[in-house]
Design an enzyme around this catalytic site. Structure first.
Site, short mmCIF file in Angstrom:
data_model
loop_
_atom_site.label_atom_id
_atom_site.label_comp_id
_atom_site.label_asym_id
_atom_site.label_seq_id
_atom_site.Cartn_x
_atom_site.Cartn_y
_atom_site.Cartn_z
N GLU A 428 0.84 -1.19 0.00
CA GLU A 428 0.00 0.00 0.00
C GLU A 428 0.88 1.25 0.00
O GLU A 428 1.78 1.38 0.83
CB GLU A 428 -0.87 -0.03 1.26
CG GLU A 428 -1.66 1.23 1.46
CD GLU A 428 -1.97 1.50 2.93
OE1 GLU A 428 -1.64 0.65 3.79
OE2 GLU A 428 -2.51 2.57 3.22
N ASP A 505 -0.08 -1.46 6.48
CA ASP A 505 0.27 -1.03 7.83
C ASP A 505 -0.55 -1.78 8.87
O ASP A 505 -1.66 -2.24 8.59
CB ASP A 505 0.02 0.47 7.98
CG ASP A 505 1.13 1.26 7.30
OD1 ASP A 505 2.24 0.71 7.20
OD2 ASP A 505 0.86 2.39 6.85
N ASP A 507 -2.49 -0.99 11.09
CA ASP A 507 -3.52 -0.16 11.72
C ASP A 507 -4.87 -0.44 11.05
O ASP A 507 -4.98 -1.33 10.21
CB ASP A 507 -3.15 1.32 11.62
CG ASP A 507 -2.96 1.75 10.16
OD1 ASP A 507 -3.34 0.97 9.25
OD2 ASP A 507 -2.43 2.85 9.93
N ASP A 509 -6.61 1.28 8.89
CA ASP A 509 -6.64 1.47 7.44
C ASP A 509 -5.98 0.31 6.72
O ASP A 509 -6.48 -0.15 5.69
CB ASP A 509 -5.91 2.77 7.06
CG ASP A 509 -6.79 3.98 7.37
OD1 ASP A 509 -8.02 3.78 7.50
OD2 ASP A 509 -6.24 5.09 7.50
#
Ligand code: 0RA
Length: 640
Positions: A428, A505, A507, A509
């Protein structure tokens, strides 16, 4: 005397059987991972369900106990305890001898009400202890085993009696052996889903689930008196439905066929198959039989009422199933399975039986329900129209300047063309993609950066999906096409990489991007997942650098807490916000280097769960999505 000799002989073969199971547990329960662990519960529950199918049990309790053991209790007849010809109580034979033996997933070979007790001896062999209480014939009997070996003395060949009772039933508790299993923590979400499914398929059964683990304590009653109708209703609960739920059932050649269906305004079909209460992730002959018959009758209705004119081509099966949710459940006396995960039904007579029941019953229904018929055919018409547009779009995609493997500017391909060693990382963001390109081993690792959030494939129509640049570049890079039923172009043998690794990541998102990608794969390239090619990289959250000793990467907050507890002395802690913050060396060590990285292999245990989760995650409301992502953040099966 004779009894004594027989006992010795049989106990030797019993020991050999148990030893075989303990030597090669994977042969009997698939694996020793969390999935195999759950399998232990299913084996015991399935036996109790068989007792229900035989007509003697309407309640099963499943309790996950604080000490890590599980108790499964039923109100059936109770396992027989009488002295068997081998000089043992029947119960000991059931729990210590292998029945079908040796085949992957015994439960899949079991027939309803037929081979009682198959698999419980495997569970016994793989448990540190198993404790059995049987209520039968006015008495309560007790037995206990250690790693499959009985520990209680028999009294005149009979089990010890611990009391009297008017009720009947069997209670089996067991503690999975930590010497055998990689983990002894159950994946309770999967257990709950499986129990819920069992409840839908057995409307007369009540399953009481209880988790006594303090952190996850809960109690759920699974009782679905509406059976398959309720199943369809719940699958479609968050979708806009276009018809009522239609049910059908019948028996053909000793094979009982039951089904339910409903149309929604979704762009895809969702047809689930079960054989003898067990979900068939790869479908099989019952599904084929249903589909073939359904296509035939719908095309002939379409001509009859003039939806198709003489000059028109027939609808394809996929046209007709556009928007369809269906469950087909059959009971077969001798099922056989094939396919990658042995979950594809293989009996030809199941196709015949399903087709016969479906044709007869659905014709009876649609003859009387013209409105529903018209709705179904208008779904098919819409699908056919879209298909024709897409066939054009697809041709355009394919005839465009021939895609060159390395030349779309974004894919940094690897040098090797040996698919068995190649890996592609879908990263990403361009900056993380840039670092990954520097950090990788270019011999076998390819990097494909994707920007932002890819299209939500659950909601988008297929022409939009195909037009999406990120998706196009993935399809092109993988090299095996994609399948949407509209002419299945997917060919896994052309796959250019053994591992497709999603790198996002750690997290919310990142988790969202993961879900979007998994939905894409699940809908259009499911074989990638079935055949175990899809992985998720697990980048660490922290690096602990002690004053003395080795640096250590910590992958979640629990790991940090453990580190704080066990580590004496000072250390500095570096927190990573995202992949973009790591330098090339760190990225190599934590996410790329096969020796040190942590990858989570993506599996489809259960397509229903996957599609439900997909629906949930793609739905309009944000809160459930967040909750899911957080809940599962620590839930990964880790493969190093
Ligand atoms: C063998 C024969 C019979 C029942 C069972 C086994 C049985 C096994 C399990 C496992 C869990 N719960 C169970 N309940 C029953 C038939 C007994 C009869 O004919 O009375």
């Amino acid at each position: 005397m004779t009894v004594q000799n027989n006992y010795d002989a049989s106990s030797i073969s019993v020991l050999e059987g148990l030893e075989a199971v303990r030597m090669r547990p994977g042969m009997y329960i698939g694996s020793v991972s969390r999935k195999g662990l759950n399998h232990l519960v299913y084996e015991i529950v399935d036996n109790a369900v068989d007792e229900h199918l035989a007509g003697f049990c309407d309640e099963i309790r499943v309790t996950i106990c604080q000490d890590g053991s599980v108790t499964v209790s039923d109100n059936g007849r109770g396992i027989p305890v009488d002295l068997h010809e081998k000089g043992l109580p029947a119960e000991r034979l059931v729990l210590t001898t292998l029945h079908a033996g040796g085949k992957f997933d015994d439960s899949a070979y079991k027939t309803s009400g037929g081979l009682h007790g198959v698999g419980s001896s495997v569970v016994n062999a793989l448990s540190e202890w198993m404790d059995v209480t049987i209520c039968r014939g006015g008495y309560i009997y007790h037995d206990r085993f250690s790693r499959g070996i009985p520990v209680l003395e028999l009294e005149g060949g009979l089990l010890p009696v611990t009391g009297r009772t008017r009720s009947t039933g069997t209670t089996i508790s067991f503690l999975p052996d930590s010497e055998i299993f990689e983990t002894t923590r159950f994946k309770t979400d999967d257990i709950k889903n499986r129990l819920h499914e069992t409840a839908y398929l057995n409307p007369g059964l009540t399953i009481l689930y209880k988790d006594e683990t303090p952190e996850t304590a809960e109690e759920i009653t699974f009782h679905e008196p509406d059976g398959l109708t309720g199943f369809i209703r719940d699958i479609n609960s968050s979708r806009e439905t276009l018809t009522d739920i239609v049910t059908f059932s019948g028996t053909e050649n000793g094979i009982a066929v039951e089904g339910a269906l409903q149309y929604t305004n979704e762009f895809h079909e969702n047809v689930l198959g079960f054989c003898n209460n067990i979900y068939n992730a790869e479908g099989g002959t019952h599904i084929t039989g249903f589909k073939t018959a359904f296509t035939t009758i719908m095309n002939s209705y379409a001509r009859e009422i003039g939806v198709l004119k003489e000059k028109d081509d027939n609808f394809t099966g996929t046209d007709i199933r556009n928007g369809l949710t269906a469950v087909i459940s059959i009971k077969h006396p001798a099922p056989r399975f094939e396919g990658q995960t042995k979950t594809k039904l293989d009996n030809q007579d199941a196709a015949k039986a399903a087709a016969k029941v479906v044709s007869e019953e659905l014709v009876r229904f649609f003859d009387k329900n013209l409105e529903t018929l018209k709705t179904v055919l208008s779904c098919a018409e819409k699908a056919a129209k879209i298909r024709k547009v897409e066939e054009k779009a697809k041709t355009n995609l394919l005839v465009k300047p021939k895609f060159s493997f390395d030349s779309n500017g974004k894919l940094a391909n690897c040098e090797s063309r040996d698919a068995s060693i190649c890996e592609i990382f879908i990263v990403e963001g361009d900056s993380a993609g840039g670092s990954a390109k520097t950090a990788r081993d270019r011999h076998f690792q390819a990097i494909l950066p994707i920007r932002g959030k890819i299209l939500n494939v659950e909601k988008a129509s297929i022409d939009k999906i195909l037009a999406n640049a990120e998706i196009k570049s993935m399809i092109n890079a993988f090299g095996c096409g994609f399948s949407e039923g509209y002419g299945n172009d997917f060919d896994i043998s052309k796959l250019r990489y053994d591992k497709i690794v999603i790198m996002a990541d750690a997290d919310v998102d990142g988790a969202h991007i993961c879900t979007l990608l998994l939905t894409l794969f699940y809908r259009f390239m499911p074989e990638l997942i079935y055949e175990g090619h899809v992985y998720i990289a697990m980048p660490p959250l922290y690096k602990a650098m002690p004053a003395k000793g080795k640096e250590e990467y910590l992958y979640d907050d629990a790991a940090l807490a453990r580190y704080r507890k066990t580590h004496k002395g000072k250390f500095t802690l570096q927190r990573y916000k995202g992949l973009g913050e790591m330098d090339a060396a760190q990225l190599w060590e934590t996410t790329l280097n096969p020796q040190t990285r942590l990858l989570r292999k993506v599996e489809i245990d259960d397509a229903r769960v996957a599609s439900e989760i997909t629906g949930l995650l793609m739905g309009p409301e944000v809160p459930p999505r967040r909750e899911f992502v957080y809940r599962h953040a620590n839930d990964a099966d880790l493969d190093i």
